[in-house]
Scaffold this motif. Structure first.
Motif, PDB file in Angstrom:
ATOM      1  N   VAL A  62       0.853  -1.194   0.000  1.00  0.00           N
ATOM      2  CA  VAL A  62       0.000   0.000   0.000  1.00  0.00           C
ATOM      3  C   VAL A  62       0.889   1.244   0.000  1.00  0.00           C
ATOM      4  N   ASN A  63       1.812   1.353   0.942  1.00  0.00           N
ATOM      5  CA  ASN A  63       2.754   2.462   1.074  1.00  0.00           C
ATOM      6  C   ASN A  63       2.086   3.837   1.007  1.00  0.00           C
ATOM      7  N   GLU A  64       1.134   4.065   1.902  1.00  0.00           N
ATOM      8  CA  GLU A  64       0.453   5.352   1.987  1.00  0.00           C
ATOM      9  C   GLU A  64       0.356   5.794   3.434  1.00  0.00           C
ATOM     10  N   THR A  65       0.178   7.107   3.616  1.00  0.00           N
ATOM     11  CA  THR A  65       0.007   7.656   4.951  1.00  0.00           C
ATOM     12  C   THR A  65      -1.467   7.592   5.321  1.00  0.00           C
ATOM     13  N   TYR A  66      -1.741   7.045   6.486  1.00  0.00           N
ATOM     14  CA  TYR A  66      -3.092   6.938   7.038  1.00  0.00           C
ATOM     15  C   TYR A  66      -3.125   7.741   8.332  1.00  0.00           C
ATOM     16  N   ARG A  67      -4.335   7.971   8.841  1.00  0.00           N
ATOM     17  CA  ARG A  67      -4.500   8.574  10.166  1.00  0.00           C
ATOM     18  C   ARG A  67      -5.388   7.670  10.999  1.00  0.00           C
ATOM     19  N   ALA A  68      -5.065   7.577  12.279  1.00  0.00           N
ATOM     20  CA  ALA A  68      -5.778   6.687  13.185  1.00  0.00           C
ATOM     21  C   ALA A  68      -7.167   7.232  13.492  1.00  0.00           C
ATOM     22  N   LEU A  69      -8.172   6.358  13.440  1.00  0.00           N
ATOM     23  CA  LEU A  69      -9.545   6.740  13.769  1.00  0.00           C
ATOM     24  C   LEU A  69      -9.836   6.549  15.253  1.00  0.00           C
ATOM     25  N   TYR A  70      -8.989   5.827  15.955  1.00  0.00           N
ATOM     26  CA  TYR A  70      -9.112   5.626  17.402  1.00  0.00           C
ATOM     27  C   TYR A  70      -7.762   5.145  17.928  1.00  0.00           C
ATOM     28  N   ASN A  71      -7.626   5.026  19.231  1.00  0.00           N
ATOM     29  CA  ASN A  71      -6.376   4.556  19.840  1.00  0.00           C
ATOM     30  C   ASN A  71      -6.284   3.047  19.678  1.00  0.00           C
ATOM     31  N   ALA A  72      -5.845   2.609  18.517  1.00  0.00           N
ATOM     32  CA  ALA A  72      -5.814   1.185  18.187  1.00  0.00           C
ATOM     33  C   ALA A  72      -4.551   0.520  18.726  1.00  0.00           C
ATOM     34  N   SER A  73      -4.702  -0.750  19.112  1.00  0.00           N
ATOM     35  CA  SER A  73      -3.554  -1.551  19.549  1.00  0.00           C
ATOM     36  C   SER A  73      -2.775  -2.023  18.336  1.00  0.00           C
ATOM     37  N   VAL A  74      -1.465  -1.838  18.359  1.00  0.00           N
ATOM     38  CA  VAL A  74      -0.585  -2.382  17.324  1.00  0.00           C
ATOM     39  C   VAL A  74      -0.112  -3.741  17.828  1.00  0.00           C
ATOM     40  N   MET A  75      -0.435  -4.797  17.076  1.00  0.00           N
ATOM     41  CA  MET A  75      -0.203  -6.168  17.514  1.00  0.00           C
ATOM     42  C   MET A  75       1.018  -6.782  16.816  1.00  0.00           C
ATOM     43  N   THR A  76       1.588  -7.846  17.422  1.00  0.00           N
ATOM     44  CA  THR A  76       2.746  -8.535  16.860  1.00  0.00           C
ATOM     45  C   THR A  76       2.375  -9.509  15.746  1.00  0.00           C
ATOM     46  N   ARG A  77       1.100  -9.797  15.595  1.00  0.00           N
ATOM     47  CA  ARG A  77       0.630 -10.656  14.513  1.00  0.00           C
ATOM     48  C   ARG A  77      -0.704 -10.090  14.017  1.00  0.00           C
ATOM     49  N   PRO A  78      -1.107 -10.414  12.801  1.00  0.00           N
ATOM     50  CA  PRO A  78      -2.321  -9.819  12.244  1.00  0.00           C
ATOM     51  C   PRO A  78      -3.618 -10.452  12.741  1.00  0.00           C
ATOM     52  N   ASP A  79      -3.773 -10.506  14.054  1.00  0.00           N
ATOM     53  CA  ASP A  79      -5.021 -10.903  14.697  1.00  0.00           C
ATOM     54  C   ASP A  79      -4.901 -10.539  16.170  1.00  0.00           C
ATOM     55  N   PHE A  80      -5.968 -10.720  16.914  1.00  0.00           N
ATOM     56  CA  PHE A  80      -5.968 -10.290  18.315  1.00  0.00           C
ATOM     57  C   PHE A  80      -5.274 -11.278  19.252  1.00  0.00           C
ATOM     58  N   SER A  81      -4.703 -12.366  18.721  1.00  0.00           N
ATOM     59  CA  SER A  81      -3.996 -13.316  19.573  1.00  0.00           C
ATOM     60  C   SER A  81      -2.541 -12.908  19.813  1.00  0.00           C
ATOM     61  N   GLY A  82      -2.082 -11.871  19.119  1.00  0.00           N
ATOM     62  CA  GLY A  82      -0.708 -11.406  19.310  1.00  0.00           C
ATOM     63  C   GLY A  82      -0.581 -10.538  20.547  1.00  0.00           C
ATOM     64  N   ASN A  83       0.630 -10.062  20.779  1.00  0.00           N
ATOM     65  CA  ASN A  83       0.893  -9.161  21.896  1.00  0.00           C
ATOM     66  C   ASN A  83       0.812  -7.716  21.417  1.00  0.00           C
ATOM     67  N   VAL A  84       0.446  -6.823  22.323  1.00  0.00           N
ATOM     68  CA  VAL A  84       0.380  -5.404  21.994  1.00  0.00           C
ATOM     69  C   VAL A  84       1.794  -4.833  22.017  1.00  0.00           C
ATOM     70  N   VAL A  85       2.188  -4.192  20.929  1.00  0.00           N
ATOM     71  CA  VAL A  85       3.512  -3.583  20.823  1.00  0.00           C
ATOM     72  C   VAL A  85       3.447  -2.132  21.290  1.00  0.00           C
ATOM     73  N   ARG A  86       2.417  -1.438  20.865  1.00  0.00           N
ATOM     74  CA  ARG A  86       2.182  -0.031  21.201  1.00  0.00           C
ATOM     75  C   ARG A  86       0.767   0.322  20.770  1.00  0.00           C
ATOM     76  N   TYR A  87       0.423   1.585  20.832  1.00  0.00           N
ATOM     77  CA  TYR A  87      -0.912   2.044  20.430  1.00  0.00           C
ATOM     78  C   TYR A  87      -0.777   3.162  19.409  1.00  0.00           C
ATOM     79  N   LEU A  88      -1.694   3.164  18.445  1.00  0.00           N
ATOM     80  CA  LEU A  88      -1.795   4.311  17.554  1.00  0.00           C
ATOM     81  C   LEU A  88      -2.500   5.405  18.325  1.00  0.00           C
ATOM     82  N   GLU A  89      -2.112   6.641  18.098  1.00  0.00           N
ATOM     83  CA  GLU A  89      -2.754   7.750  18.781  1.00  0.00           C
ATOM     84  C   GLU A  89      -3.843   8.316  17.877  1.00  0.00           C
ATOM     85  N   ASN A  90      -5.035   8.487  18.433  1.00  0.00           N
ATOM     86  CA  ASN A  90      -6.196   8.961  17.684  1.00  0.00           C
ATOM     87  C   ASN A  90      -5.858  10.222  16.882  1.00  0.00           C
ATOM     88  N   GLY A  91      -6.097  10.175  15.572  1.00  0.00           N
ATOM     89  CA  GLY A  91      -5.897  11.324  14.701  1.00  0.00           C
ATOM     90  C   GLY A  91      -4.477  11.502  14.206  1.00  0.00           C
TER      91      GLY A  91
END
Length: 170
Positions: A62-91
């Motif tokens: 994709v290689n595009e700039t996006y903006r966060a719609l909410y404080n989303a969890s950044v995970m270590t794998r592409p599903d909710f079974s991974g560990n949280v690495v950090r959070y996106l900050e809203n906006g």
């Protein structure tokens, strides 16, 4: 004296042989930790990421700039079974490197190419669509509902309050 010379020459030869043998040895590589940076190739694209972040099974760039719609969890794998690495900050902006399995986004810091983790597809929107998306997502005022009344006998009636949905005898 010849016997001593032979011993000296043999000793020097064995020492040189030992030095040359050991000179070819390399130090063992450092142990792999969660913070060790590794590379993975997925669908012809080379991704750089920390060892703790799992490489995706599929990858569509994709290689595009996006903006966060909410404080989303950044995970270590592409599903909710991974560990949280950090959070996106809203906006706040972030870079989407690509779309991976389960309709998740592979993300990086703004203007960076190192994969930091994965967020759900709906966690962000392309930067140029952000303002319109937020504006359309605001709650709309309710249309005023006309007063609903019913007769309850003898000149009395019950009317529903449209704000609280309670009935009041009048």
């Amino acid at each position: 004296m010849k016997f001593t010379r032979i011993n000296v020459k043999t000793s020097i030869a064995l020492t040189l042989l030992a030095v040359l043998t050991l000179a070819g040895c390399k130090a063992p590589p450092p142990p792999v930790t969660d913070d060790t940076v590794v590379t993975s190739e997925v669908d012809g694209v080379t991704l750089t990421h920390r060892h703790a972040v799992q490489a995706p099974q599929t990858f569509s760039p994709v290689n595009e700039t996006y903006r966060a719609l909410y404080n989303a969890s950044v995970m270590t794998r592409p599903d909710f079974s991974g560990n949280v690495v950090r959070y996106l900050e809203n906006g706040k902006p972030f870079t989407v490197l690509g779309e991976v399995e389960n309709h998740w986004l592979a993300v990086a810091e703004t203007d960076q190419q190192e994969l930091i983790g994965y967020v759900p597809f709906k966690a962000g929107v392309k930067e140029d669509l952000y303002d319109a998306t937020v504006r359309n997502d605001r709650p709309r005022p309710r249309k005023s509902v006309k007063k609903v009344c019913v007769d309850v006998g003898d000149k009395s009636k019950a009317c529903r309050n449209s704000d609280t949905a309670t009935w009041i005898l009048e």
